[in-house]
Structures are given as structure tokens and as C-alpha cells.
Scaffold this motif. Sequence first.
Motif, PDB file in Angstrom:
ATOM      1  N   GLY A   1      -0.588   3.300   0.363  1.00 37.02           N
ATOM      2  CA  GLY A   1      -0.151   2.515  -0.795  1.00 37.02           C
ATOM      3  C   GLY A   1      -0.366   1.017  -0.614  1.00 37.02           C
ATOM      4  N   PRO A   2       0.164   0.427   0.478  1.00 37.52           N
ATOM      5  CA  PRO A   2      -0.038  -1.013   0.672  1.00 37.52           C
ATOM      6  C   PRO A   2      -1.522  -1.398   0.765  1.00 37.52           C
ATOM      7  CG  PRO A   2       1.657  -0.169   2.162  1.00 37.52           C
ATOM      8  CD  PRO A   2       1.069   1.016   1.463  1.00 37.52           C
ATOM      9  N   LEU A   3      -2.355  -0.478   1.241  1.00 35.18           N
ATOM     10  CA  LEU A   3      -3.793  -0.799   1.318  1.00 35.18           C
ATOM     11  C   LEU A   3      -4.398  -0.865  -0.089  1.00 35.18           C
ATOM     12  CD1 LEU A   3      -5.057   1.359   4.347  1.00 35.18           C
ATOM     13  CD2 LEU A   3      -4.091  -0.933   4.328  1.00 35.18           C
ATOM     14  N   LEU A   4      -3.975   0.045  -0.955  1.00 37.56           N
ATOM     15  CA  LEU A   4      -4.474   0.005  -2.343  1.00 37.56           C
ATOM     16  C   LEU A   4      -4.022  -1.293  -3.010  1.00 37.56           C
ATOM     17  CD1 LEU A   4      -3.846   3.686  -3.582  1.00 37.56           C
ATOM     18  CD2 LEU A   4      -5.996   2.678  -2.820  1.00 37.56           C
ATOM     19  N   ASP A   5      -2.773  -1.695  -2.722  1.00 36.36           N
ATOM     20  CA  ASP A   5      -2.262  -2.946  -3.299  1.00 36.36           C
ATOM     21  C   ASP A   5      -3.076  -4.130  -2.783  1.00 36.36           C
ATOM     22  OD1 ASP A   5      -0.343  -1.390  -4.473  1.00 36.36           O
ATOM     23  OD2 ASP A   5       1.211  -1.856  -2.984  1.00 36.36           O
ATOM     24  N   ALA A   6      -3.306  -4.156  -1.463  1.00 32.41           N
ATOM     25  CA  ALA A   6      -4.019  -5.293  -0.864  1.00 32.41           C
ATOM     26  C   ALA A   6      -5.426  -5.422  -1.443  1.00 32.41           C
ATOM     27  CB  ALA A   6      -4.086  -5.117   0.653  1.00 32.41           C
TER      28      ALA A   6
ATOM     29  N   ALA B   1      -9.945   1.806  -8.375  1.00 29.82           N
ATOM     30  CA  ALA B   1     -10.132   3.256  -8.240  1.00 29.82           C
ATOM     31  C   ALA B   1     -10.081   3.614  -6.763  1.00 29.82           C
ATOM     32  CB  ALA B   1     -11.482   3.686  -8.825  1.00 29.82           C
ATOM     33  N   LEU B   2      -9.648   4.861  -6.511  1.00 30.49           N
ATOM     34  CA  LEU B   2      -9.676   5.392  -5.142  1.00 30.49           C
ATOM     35  C   LEU B   2     -10.637   6.572  -5.130  1.00 30.49           C
ATOM     36  CD1 LEU B   2      -8.474   5.804  -2.215  1.00 30.49           C
ATOM     37  CD2 LEU B   2      -6.773   7.301  -3.280  1.00 30.49           C
ATOM     38  N   VAL B   3     -11.494   6.622  -4.109  1.00 30.30           N
ATOM     39  CA  VAL B   3     -12.310   7.825  -3.886  1.00 30.30           C
ATOM     40  C   VAL B   3     -11.885   8.397  -2.545  1.00 30.30           C
ATOM     41  CG1 VAL B   3     -14.616   8.821  -3.713  1.00 30.30           C
ATOM     42  CG2 VAL B   3     -14.263   6.792  -5.127  1.00 30.30           C
TER      43      VAL B   3
ATOM     44  N   LEU C   1     -12.503   3.410  -0.693  1.00 30.16           N
ATOM     45  CA  LEU C   1     -12.997   4.702  -0.200  1.00 30.16           C
ATOM     46  C   LEU C   1     -12.122   5.149   0.963  1.00 30.16           C
ATOM     47  CD1 LEU C   1     -16.901   4.162  -0.150  1.00 30.16           C
ATOM     48  CD2 LEU C   1     -15.415   4.794  -2.057  1.00 30.16           C
ATOM     49  N   LEU C   2     -11.763   6.422   0.930  1.00 35.56           N
ATOM     50  CA  LEU C   2     -10.910   6.971   1.997  1.00 35.56           C
ATOM     51  C   LEU C   2     -11.621   8.160   2.646  1.00 35.56           C
ATOM     52  CD1 LEU C   2      -8.168   7.093   3.481  1.00 35.56           C
ATOM     53  CD2 LEU C   2      -7.321   8.516   1.605  1.00 35.56           C
TER      54      LEU C   2
ATOM     55  N   GLU D   1       1.086   6.942  -8.388  1.00 41.52           N
ATOM     56  CA  GLU D   1       2.253   6.041  -8.441  1.00 41.52           C
ATOM     57  C   GLU D   1       1.870   4.637  -8.862  1.00 41.52           C
ATOM     58  OE1 GLU D   1       4.083   5.641  -4.604  1.00 41.52           O
ATOM     59  OE2 GLU D   1       4.746   7.727  -4.649  1.00 41.52           O
ATOM     60  N   ARG D   2       0.651   4.252  -8.499  1.00 39.82           N
ATOM     61  CA  ARG D   2       0.193   2.895  -8.788  1.00 39.82           C
ATOM     62  C   ARG D   2      -0.688   2.827 -10.026  1.00 39.82           C
ATOM     63  NH1 ARG D   2       1.649   3.290  -3.921  1.00 39.82           N
ATOM     64  NH2 ARG D   2       2.358   1.407  -2.831  1.00 39.82           N
ATOM     65  N   GLY D   3      -0.891   3.947 -10.667  1.00 32.93           N
ATOM     66  CA  GLY D   3      -1.745   3.971 -11.853  1.00 32.93           C
ATOM     67  C   GLY D   3      -3.214   3.769 -11.528  1.00 32.93           C
ATOM     68  N   VAL D   4      -3.589   4.081 -10.276  1.00 31.37           N
ATOM     69  CA  VAL D   4      -4.992   3.911  -9.869  1.00 31.37           C
ATOM     70  C   VAL D   4      -5.717   5.252 -10.043  1.00 31.37           C
ATOM     71  CG1 VAL D   4      -6.517   3.439  -7.892  1.00 31.37           C
ATOM     72  CG2 VAL D   4      -4.411   2.119  -8.185  1.00 31.37           C
ATOM     73  N   PRO D   5      -6.825   5.284 -10.803  1.00 26.17           N
ATOM     74  CA  PRO D   5      -7.557   6.543 -10.950  1.00 26.17           C
ATOM     75  C   PRO D   5      -8.004   7.077  -9.588  1.00 26.17           C
ATOM     76  CG  PRO D   5      -8.435   4.865 -12.432  1.00 26.17           C
ATOM     77  CD  PRO D   5      -7.449   4.178 -11.528  1.00 26.17           C
ATOM     78  N   CYS D   6      -7.932   8.401  -9.430  1.00 25.15           N
ATOM     79  CA  CYS D   6      -8.260   8.997  -8.133  1.00 25.15           C
ATOM     80  C   CYS D   6      -9.414   9.993  -8.263  1.00 25.15           C
ATOM     81  CB  CYS D   6      -7.019   9.704  -7.579  1.00 25.15           C
ATOM     82  SG  CYS D   6      -7.297  10.419  -5.956  1.00 25.15           S
ATOM     83  N   TYR D   7     -10.482   9.704  -7.575  1.00 27.75           N
ATOM     84  CA  TYR D   7     -11.663  10.575  -7.547  1.00 27.75           C
ATOM     85  C   TYR D   7     -11.770  11.212  -6.161  1.00 27.75           C
ATOM     86  CZ  TYR D   7     -12.894   8.130 -11.806  1.00 27.75           C
ATOM     87  OH  TYR D   7     -12.857   7.625 -13.078  1.00 27.75           O
TER      88      TYR D   7
END
Length: 455
Positions: free
Chosen positions: A108-113, A118-120, A17-18, A135-141
Amino acid sequence: MAANGGDHTSARPHVVLLPSAGMGHLVPFARLAVALSEGHGCNVYVAAVQPTVSLAESRLLDALFVAAAPAVRRLDFRLAPFDESEFPGADPFFLRFEATRRSAPLLGPLLDAAEASALVTDIVLASVALPVARERGVPCYVLFTSSAAMLSLCAYFPAYLDAHAAAGSVGVRVGDVDIPGVFRIPKSSVPQALHDPNHLFTKQFVANGRCLVACDGILVNTFDAFEPDAVTALRQGSITVSGGFPPVFTVGPMLPVRFQAEETADYMRWLSAQPPRSVVYVSFGSRKAIPRDQLRELAAGLEASGKRFLWVVKSTIVDRDDTADLGGLLGDGFLERVQGRAFVTMGWVEQEEILQHGSVGLFISHCGWNSLTEAAAFGVPVLAWPRFGDQRVNAALVARSGLGAWEEGWTWDGEEGLTTRKEVANKIKGMMGYDAVAEKAAKVGDAAAAAIGKC
Ligand code: UDP
């Protein structure tokens, strides 16, 4: 609050969550974090920037990470250096939006860690967070923290500007904005900043509006019965020129979360000593200072109404800076004159608890969207007094839904003239104690309860 789960090595989805700055953004993200971890079996990571702009945010984050651990974990989002002097006099929360936007590559590094599934992202960060997730192939909501009507304005506004520019308008002047399938937002209700194309907020708003179609889905803290027109139009794709729009999930009203079982606060004790539905609760949110002369008129109006009231007063945008003396702010003798029938505080209150209390009969609100969804959830009638930003769009929904009333002539930031004590007192007297007002709001509360049941 009991947190279950927390096995961060299992096959549970890892949701990052962001949130963005301000309690109006952080509160719904904290609610979502708890709902995803407790109700939907997710491991949740919250990317948090330190220090926060306000003290209230810092306290909420600390409480969330302690109470919901280990299912909700913190990711330390460090910001890149940012020169605020580029935007002299800008709102500190808008500045933090911008600083966070410019630091998006560090996400980016936080998503990797987190090994994110998924990112919201908060809407104000959407256009910069989306490419990082892609870029990382992570679905974004996107979690849209205001109304569906505001979401439709956000999605439509770039096309509105483009159409005016194509028609040859030099330096487009924003007028009424008629959102297809939703409703016409009169010029006077368009958020103040959007009248200036070079405003920091406008640039962010337009960039985020343009990127919405590319997101994987949008969560809105509303419920279908509260905003049927906007929700339908968004789902039918009638708002965008292309006719396409990602799935829209109405996830409201989001359930309050309470992290600490503290002692009963003094304002709650006072409230409990008042008769049923006798108290006017007055709050203009977490980050809005009313100009001094208007504040005094409001004080005089509350006094002249003859009603009991619980008033949360703020004199600065950021709580850390609020050192004003209450007596001095409200004028000589005011606090003494209303003693006994009023409770006035400059402190943080647990608003959801207040709104659930049977002694509250009316909520005078600035129409921050969280406040309105909380009033809707508990069926509390609202007297809408929007002050800036999305609040007039939201106030229109108060009137349309039956939750309460909005005096459209009452001034907001940037307009000449004061709303007088007489107007305030008369409106309060006209709403308090009227069964029809309470019954209509209660119906909204019933619809809200039904929507919560479906989540
Ligand atoms: N809030 C609270 N106590 C306060 C002030 C605000 O609990 O003293 C909460 C309120 O319940 C809501 C959020 O802070 O959940 C404020 O968000 P809203 O969208 O209503 O308005 P904003 O503060 O962003 O203008």
C-alpha cells in the motif's frame, strides 16, 4: 538501450509493476517495463524484493534499473518476517511467493509513494495485491506469465474443485480437466502440485484463480494465432461459471530487451562457427535440475545423435547453490568425446540471442512459457520435454501449433522410469534437418512477427 521519458512529475500514467520470484516471472516483467516506458509513455515503478532468490534475478534487476533509468524506477519492497520452517522442503521460489503474499499490506505505501495510476501484478500475487489496490481505487491488472491455456486452467480449476466437492467427493481426486471451449488436460498433464489440495502452490493457485474475475484486465504473453482456442474461450467468458471475465490482452511474444552491449560470449563465437541449422540447443530453463541418472541418459542421447549441440546444464534449483563439476555430472570422458561438436556450459546464456542465431536447428526445451514464446518469435522448432508444473500444458501447445513435437510418454518429475538415450537420439535425428519440421516452425514465427507488428 535508450530510455526516453522519465519525467516523474508529468501527467504520464504511473504504472507500478509487481513481479514475483524467478526468472520466468521477472523476464516478462522487465520486458513489460521497457515496453510501457518506451512505447507507451508511462512512468514505470518496479516493486523489487531484495535479496532475490537467484543471482540471475539480481543481475537482471540491476541492469534494468541502470539501463532504463529514469523512466523505470525501483520501489524497495521489504518483506515481513516469514518462518520458512512452516513448509519443510518446499521449493525456494514457492516459499518466496508465500513470503511476498503475506507481505502484501506493505504494498500500500509503495502505491501511495508512486502515486500509482495502475498496478500490474504477477499472477502468483494477484489475490493479495488486488484488495490493496482496490482500497486505494487503483485499477489492478494481472500479467499472466504462462500460456493462455494455463490461464484458462487457473480460472477454471476452482470451479472444477467446487463441482467435485458438491458431488460429494471426499478429498477431491483431480482427474482429467476438461476446460470448456479450450481442451481437455489429461490427469497426467495437470501440474504435479495440483493433485495435492494442501500443497502450498495449490492453495495459491486456487486463491489467484478465484480472484481473476474481479481484476480490471489480464495481460498474457501469447498471441492469438498461437493459442486460438484458449484466447477465444477466455474472451467469450465461456470458462467461468458466471460467464464473466475481464478483458484479456494478448501482448506476446514480448520483445526481448538487452541491457548491456557485452563482448561476444564464447558460446556465441562457437555457434557462429557452425553450419546453418546444424546445432541442437538444449536448455531446461533457469531453475530446473534434471535428476542425475536422467541427465546422463540425455548426455548419451545427444552424443549418439551425432549432431552438434549447445547445452546449458543446471544441477540445482537456485543458481547460487550450483557448484557441481560439469565433468563429474555428465560422466567420465563425455566432454572429451564430444569436444569440437558440442559446447556445454553451466553458466547463464543469453537465450534469445542463441535462438536468433542461424546455426540453431532445434531447441530441446522444458517448455517454460518464456522459452516457448522466444522459440515461437524466432520460428525455431522445439522438441518438448516438460519436467514439471505448467510445462505439459505448454508442451501440448507446441504440438498443436506446429512449433514442434512432444513425446508424451517421456517422463517428468515424480514419474518412474527414464527416457532412454536411444529415444532421445532417435527423436533428434527424426527432427533435425527435416524441411517439414523447419517450415512449420517458420510459419509460427511468421504469425508471431505479425502479432508483434500489431502491438
Ligand atoms: N534464460 C536465459 N538464459 C539461461 C536460462 C534461462 O536467458 O541460461 C531465460 C530464458 O530465455 C527465459 C527465462 O530465462 O526468458 C526462463 O523462463 P522460462 O519461462 O522459459 O522457464 P523457467 O526458467 O521459469 O522454468
